[in-house]
Design an enzyme around this catalytic site. Structure first.
Site, PDB file in Angstrom:
ATOM      1  N   ASP A 196       0.824  -1.213   0.000  1.00 13.96           N
ATOM      2  CA  ASP A 196       0.000   0.000   0.000  1.00 13.96           C
ATOM      3  C   ASP A 196       0.861   1.266   0.000  1.00 13.96           C
ATOM      4  O   ASP A 196       0.539   2.250  -0.675  1.00 13.96           O
ATOM      5  CB  ASP A 196      -0.913   0.022   1.226  1.00 13.96           C
ATOM      6  CG  ASP A 196      -2.137  -0.876   1.066  1.00 13.96           C
ATOM      7  OD1 ASP A 196      -2.456  -1.254  -0.073  1.00 13.96           O
ATOM      8  OD2 ASP A 196      -2.771  -1.189   2.095  1.00 13.96           O
TER       9      ASP A 196
ATOM     10  N   HIS B  76      -3.634   4.528   4.717  1.00 15.88           N
ATOM     11  CA  HIS B  76      -3.818   5.354   3.515  1.00 15.88           C
ATOM     12  C   HIS B  76      -3.803   6.848   3.827  1.00 15.88           C
ATOM     13  O   HIS B  76      -3.241   7.639   3.059  1.00 15.88           O
ATOM     14  CB  HIS B  76      -5.108   4.961   2.795  1.00 15.88           C
ATOM     15  CG  HIS B  76      -5.070   3.586   2.220  1.00 15.88           C
ATOM     16  ND1 HIS B  76      -4.168   3.212   1.245  1.00 15.88           N
ATOM     17  CD2 HIS B  76      -5.797   2.479   2.505  1.00 15.88           C
ATOM     18  CE1 HIS B  76      -4.352   1.939   0.943  1.00 15.88           C
ATOM     19  NE2 HIS B  76      -5.334   1.477   1.691  1.00 15.88           N
TER      20      HIS B  76
ATOM     21  N   HIS C 221      35.301  35.730 -30.127  1.00 18.34           N
ATOM     22  CA  HIS C 221      34.065  36.343 -29.634  1.00 18.34           C
ATOM     23  C   HIS C 221      34.260  36.779 -28.185  1.00 18.34           C
ATOM     24  O   HIS C 221      34.152  35.968 -27.266  1.00 18.34           O
ATOM     25  CB  HIS C 221      32.897  35.359 -29.759  1.00 18.34           C
ATOM     26  CG  HIS C 221      31.550  36.010 -29.588  1.00 18.34           C
ATOM     27  ND1 HIS C 221      30.892  36.053 -28.394  1.00 18.34           N
ATOM     28  CD2 HIS C 221      30.765  36.669 -30.479  1.00 18.34           C
ATOM     29  CE1 HIS C 221      29.741  36.681 -28.544  1.00 18.34           C
ATOM     30  NE2 HIS C 221      29.634  37.075 -29.797  1.00 18.34           N
TER      31      HIS C 221
END
Length: 464
Positions: free
Chosen positions: A265, A288, A366
């Site tokens: 669960d 739960h 650059h």
């Protein structure tokens, strides 16, 4: 643990009654695209609404986990989700002809078996694990529940239950690797105590309950009249209690089967955070309500870790395409090969990586005293990422060129410097028609968007 996302190879269906609703339902698992996750679809309702398996959609935790979205509900989802996590399946659509998945024998094993029959399919996307960065704790003092997620580069779960029962006593269960779920946990059935049965029955729960799909623990002396009443409740001719305190002579599959089912669960409920976890999970007396509250705390921590729309990149994991595979698809070579890895690829979206170093040839000219990656090269690298996407739609990509047709709404939002890791994401805005592909490209460094553009390209065969 599996590194790439997985779905199933074919759709499969399983049928049965729901534990609490008692309604017969067909449940069909269907393959789903990467990053789809777990979703339920109520085929019996108007509009066939989809319900995301998300902890923020939980609306009830009485004897099971219930989800609701857009007015549609699905009950008792935890056993199905546990099976998917246990098999390391990431993406699946679950269609239901009723409100609740079949309870079957009260465990996850029959879901595992039907998913094994479907077979697993590896996908071109890395699993987006949530690695718990620091301890996350949950405590419910009234119910003596404690849960914790501790940092770990793996997934382990330990559960302890204690019901002050002479039958069950104190029990422990654990897994140290998710691969153990199938053989150690999946077959463990749901259970309840005898004193809970009438309460559940009178509250319109366990309508689909049967002594074949749940363990009933008897922890007191039961009179013959009560056994007759239980037999009537479950449509049995006779109900008995065996010496071990289990109703109707059901044999336990493990001495600690209840603790193992509680672990099942926990895994099913934690699936609702939406991502596979890397953590040590410790749970004392979980249920739960606690699982869901704990999952919400984990999800809140997960949300703080970064936006979900940025492609997930873990340099420890193998790429979907490495530099050699990229070179077999794209014609670009040094010094114009600007892509190092592909970390995600499906039919609509691609994600790539470029590591920017001071050794890049363009830094010589650059701003040599202030190195900044040219914006036009950021767009070029993004376009090369998109080129992988469009060339993946043809059978022999090495025989095609991809050419820019247009760049729209291009914006540079932050400077890109040596030491940065650029993450590119390109997504098709429309289906490719007549060799024309239009996509939105974005580039990120960390959680920051640094460049974006709408790009249109043409796929041209080399011999034309």
């Amino acid at each position: 643990m599996k590194v790439k996302q997985h779905t199933i190879k074919k759709q499969v269906t399983i049928s049965g009654v729901g534990l609490h609703t008692g309604i017969e339902a067909n449940m069909t698992f269907l393959p789903a695209n990467p990053n789809h996750g777990y979703k339920f679809q109520r085929m019996d309702l108007e509009g066939q609404p989809v319900i995301d398996a998300d902890v923020d959609n939980v609306v009830d935790v009485s004897r099971g986990t219930t989800l609701e979205q857009s007015g549609a509900r699905v009950f008792t989802v935890e056993h199905v989700l546990a099976a998917l996590v246990g098999m390391e399946i990431d993406n699946v659509l679950i269609q239901l002809s009723g409100p609740e998945p079949p309870i079957l024998d009260g465990s996850s094993i029959q879901f595992i078996e039907i998913l094994e029959d479907a077979g697993l399919e590896e996908q071109n996307a890395l699993r987006r694990f949530f690695e718990v960065p620091e301890s996350i704790h949950y405590k419910d003092s009234a119910r003596e529940v404690e849960m914790a997620a501790l940092p770990l580069d793996d997934f382990r779960v330990t559960v302890m239950v204690d019901y002050n029962s002479p039958v069950l006593g104190s029990q422990h269960a654990s897994i140290t690797d998710i691969s153990q779920f199938r053989h150690e946990i999946a077959s463990c059935r749901t259970f309840c105590f005898l004193h809970e049965l009438e309460m559940l029955y009178n509250n319109n729960l366990i309508k689909g309950g049967d002594l074949n799909n749940a363990i009933v623990v008897v922890d007191r002396v039961v009179e013959e009249a009560e056994l007759s009443s239980l037999a009537k409740m479950f449509n049995k001719q006779k109900v008995e209690v065996q010496k071990e305190g289990i109703l109707n002579n059901v044999e336990l599959r493990y001495k600690n089967e209840p603790a193992r089912h509680k672990l099942l669960d926990v895994i099913g409920d934690l699936a609702l955070v939406g991502r596979p976890l890397k953590a040590q999970i410790l749970a004392a007396r979980p249920g739960h309500a606690a699982n869901v509250a704990f999952a919400k705390k984990i999800k809140r921590a997960m949300e703080k870790s970064g936006p979900m729309n940025i492609p997930y990149y873990d340099p420890k994991l193998p790429p979907v395409l490495d530099i050699n595979q990229i070179s077999n698809i794209l014609p670009h070579r040094y010094p114009f090969q600007l892509l190092d890895k592909i970390i995600y690829l499906d039919d609509k979206l691609v994600a790539g990586v470029k590591n920017v170093t001071i050794n890049e040839p363009f830094f010589m000219g650059h701003f040599p005293n202030n190195p900044v990656m040219p914006g036009v090269l950021q767009v070029e690298a993004m376009a090369q990422t998109g080129g992988i996407l469009v060339l993946s739609t043809v059978e022999d990509p090495e025989n095609y060129w991809t050419y820019f047709l247009s760049i729209e709404n291009c914006k540079f939002r932050k400077m890109v410097l040596p030491g940065d890791t650029l993450i590119f994401k390109c997504e098709l805005l429309n289906p490719i028609r007549r060799g024309i592909a239009k996509m939105k490209g974005e580039a990120f460094v960390g959680n920051a968007l640094v460049c974006e553009a709408i790009m249109t390209a043409s796929i041209v065969r080399k011999d034309t």
